[in-house]
Design an enzyme around this catalytic site. Structure first.
Site, PDB file in Angstrom:
ATOM      1  N   ASP A 170       0.838  -1.197   0.000  1.00 61.78           N
ATOM      2  CA  ASP A 170       0.000   0.000   0.000  1.00 61.78           C
ATOM      3  C   ASP A 170       0.876   1.252   0.000  1.00 61.78           C
ATOM      4  O   ASP A 170       0.648   2.197  -0.761  1.00 61.78           O
ATOM      5  CB  ASP A 170      -0.923  -0.020   1.220  1.00 61.78           C
ATOM      6  CG  ASP A 170      -1.788   1.224   1.334  1.00 61.78           C
ATOM      7  OD1 ASP A 170      -2.459   1.576   0.347  1.00 61.78           O
ATOM      8  OD2 ASP A 170      -1.797   1.829   2.418  1.00 61.78           O
ATOM      9  N   ALA A 171       1.901   1.250   0.815  1.00 67.79           N
ATOM     10  CA  ALA A 171       2.816   2.394   0.896  1.00 67.79           C
ATOM     11  C   ALA A 171       3.628   2.537  -0.394  1.00 67.79           C
ATOM     12  O   ALA A 171       3.834   3.653  -0.887  1.00 67.79           O
ATOM     13  CB  ALA A 171       3.740   2.249   2.100  1.00 67.79           C
TER      14      ALA A 171
END
Length: 134
Positions: free
Chosen positions: A26-27
């Site tokens: 996600d990051a």
């Protein structure tokens, strides 16, 4: 350890949780989106933030996954499905459960590739996703 250039072997990666891979992915995905936005226009910080939110929302991630699905290797598809089939306890209000599962699969794939240090493949898949976005 250089956390910007990781290179874990596949045996270690297989021990990681699906949701852990998605958490990192996600990051990675958000950093790639922010980088792409900054490089493709002179937006104000507020407009950059709103545009980034659109791209990182689960419905948009699910849409983007459809663009790269035919390009995935068997191994990448297996990792995507592993993340997609993980069992998060909730999902955001702005997304269906299915969209959230697909987005989680995409994030797990990005986490998997990042931890291997396979940034060329990350860039290749991201370029496919963003082809028609300019």
């Amino acid at each position: 350890m250089d956390y910007f250039h990781l290179s874990e072997d596949k045996q270690e990666l297989l021990k990681m949780s699906n949701l852990g891979l998605a958490y990192l992915g996600d990051a990675v995905y958000e950093l790639m989106v922010r980088s792409w936005l900054c490089c493709h226009g002179k937006l104000t910080p507020g407009r950059l933030h709103r545009a980034a939110l659109d791209y990182v929302a689960a419905p948009r991630q699910a849409e983007m996954l459809e663009k790269i699905l035919p390009s995935l290797t068997e191994e990448e598809e297996r990792i995507y499905k592993r993340g997609r089939n993980a069992n998060p306890h909730s999902h955001p209000r702005g997304a269906t459960r299915r969209e959230y599962q697909i987005a989680t699969g995409l994030e797990a794939l990005f986490g998997w590739l990042y931890i291997q240090g396979n940034t060329p493949r990350l860039n290749e898949l991201f370029e496919i996703m963003m082809e028609e976005e300019t």
